[in-house]
Write a protein that holds these residues in place. Structure first.
Motif: not given
Length: 480
Positions: A387, A389, A413, A447, A450
């Motif tokens: 994943r 960011t 994110d 967060i 997303s």
């Protein structure tokens, strides 16, 4: 409270956090870049000090700084700041995106010792080939050089009187044995330098010195507060984003573009043109794919259109399938995966339908395709990203972020409002140095939402990425 100073290419940022890591205040001061010749990029170190004074004055106007306990530093990497024996600057700093030392970098990279010890290709933007260029073209400057500092470490010298570097920034010089986390005597000797020319090394979360009393008094800070080692801009952003464990990563859309992955071991693969550097915490490393022009490409196009980037992108609507027009974002060469200092950018496949919106989308897509190239190079090394960011000014464009998510097949994110980049990471490193705590302070930011890939467009973007790569090959043939 803890203060982070981030010396970027376009500005210096000062950011203050409290003991809970909440942002209390922030201020910025602009910097400009000089480009006296094609491929050159320079700044005056005295401008960094003026920018720091300006940002600190603005910060002091917002809040009482008497409770600051420590300072951390972050900054643009690879810059060659050359000082004489009296610590006077000998010439403008040669910056990270300067490619004049391509021939010197190629000569160094032909020596297997550089890749074996540093874990990286010797890129033209790294520090060592710049010193070789200075020796060849400005021998009188080279002869007077007594100390070589990276940009943020020149700022440190002014702040503390100490000549110190830390591992994450030093790893981008081509002089650090990245596995041993120490200067390599043999690599220094290859550029007619020695440890005497180098600053002392510390880890990013360690104390590097204390603030000068005169500056503490001028800014209203306590005397004797520690200054942490800090980190290169991307490593510091990794600390700010909580990217410290294997599988964690972020994509940075700043002046340059970075796909960053934390690693739990040192596992370089130089042939991929992936950067393998020390992280800002002891016994940790990270890998990066780096492109030299991300928001720089969008800002360039906006300027050419007589407007600003926000105006260009405001009317694009939802992400759509790539158009015919292709943009290559190689305005000053490229690093991952091409290691090509000579290549330059281009628009291709333009037809009558290519209006301003279409060309803006092509610019965003071109940068996203370059990020995909970095992703492919990283995964070729065995690095896995679960994943990402998004960080940096370009992350404010949901269109851009979703395009990248679709190309990588990964959700991205977006943190809640706030800056969790280099200045925030630097402040965290200051906190680590003062408290003695480490990675436990580097938590992920909250967060906001997303951005998911668009599976219906995945095939179209894959096909367009293939066209982009073919266009690079054709352009390279023209440039050579």
């Amino acid at each position: 409270m803890y203060l982070g100073l981030d010396l970027g290419t376009s500005g210096l940022k000062a950011l203050l956090i409290d003991d809970t890591q909440a942002v209390v205040a922030e201020a910025t001061a602009a910097l400009s870049v000089s480009r006296p010749h094609s491929g050159w990029s320079e700044q005056l170190p005295c401008d960094w000090l003026k920018a720091t004074e300006e940002a600190m004055a603005a910060l002091a106007a917002q809040t009482d700084l008497s409770a600051v306990k420590a300072i951390g530093l972050s900054g643009q990497m690879h810059g060659a700041t050359l000082l004489d024996a009296a610590h006077e600057v000998l010439r403008p700093c040669i910056l990270w995106n300067d490619t004049r030392a391509a021939a010197e970098a190629a000569a160094m990279d032909a020596d297997p010792a550089f890749r074996n010890l540093t874990g990286n290709i010797v890129f033209p933007g790294f520090t060592a080939p710049k010193l070789a260029w200075v020796k060849a073209h400005e021998p009188e400057v080279f002869a007077k050089t007594a100390l070589v500092l990276l940009p943020k470490d020149y700022l440190r010298l002014w702040l503390t009187g100490q000549a110190v570097a830390e591992m994450s920034d030093a790893a981008g010089t081509s002089w650090l044995d990245s596995g041993a986390r120490d200067w390599s005597d043999s690599l220094l000797a290859a550029t007619d330098l020695s440890r005497d020319h180098m600053p002392r090394l510390v880890e990013g979360s360690q104390v590097s010195g204390t603030l000068r009393d005169s500056l503490a008094e001028a800014w209203g800070l306590p005397k004797g507060i520690p200054v942490a080692g800090g980190g290169g801009d991307n490593a510091a952003s990794g600390i700010g984003m909580g990217v410290v464990q294997a599988g964690d990563g972020f994509v940075s859309l700043g002046t340059s573009g970075v796909l960053f992955a934390a690693c739990d071991a040192y596992a370089p693969d130089p042939a991929t043109a992936v950067h393998t550097f020390c992280h800002a915490l002891p016994e940790t490393w990270h890998q990066m794919g780096v492109i030299l022009s991300a928001t720089d490409s969008l800002n360039w196009f906006a300027q050419a259109c007589g407007t600003d980037a926000a105006t260009l992108t405001s009317g694009l609507g939802p992400v759509q399938a790539p158009g015919r027009t292709v943009f290559l974002p190689y305005l000053g060469g490229e690093r991952t995966p091409h290691n090509d200092a000579a290549i330059r950018g281009a628009f291709a496949r333009i037809d009558h339908s290519a209006d301003r919106d279409a060309m803006t989308r092509a610019v965003l897509e071109g940068v996203a395709f370059a990020v995909r190239d970095c992703f492919d190079a990283l995964t070729a090394t065995g690095t896995k990203l679960e994943r990402l960011t998004a960080v940096g000014g370009g992350a404010r464009s949901e269109y851009w972020v979703q395009t990248i998510a679709t190309l990588l097949g990964l959700p991205i994110d977006l943190p809640v409002a706030g800056d969790f980049g280099g200045a925030f990471g630097a402040a965290r490193l200051g906190m680590m140095a003062e408290t003695g705590q480490g990675a436990s302070l580097a938590t992920r930011p909250p967060i906001a939402r997303s951005i998911d890939p668009l599976p219906d467009l995945a095939d179209a973007f894959d096909e367009a990425h293939g066209t982009y790569r073919a266009t690079y090959t054709a352009l390279k043939g023209l440039d050579t």
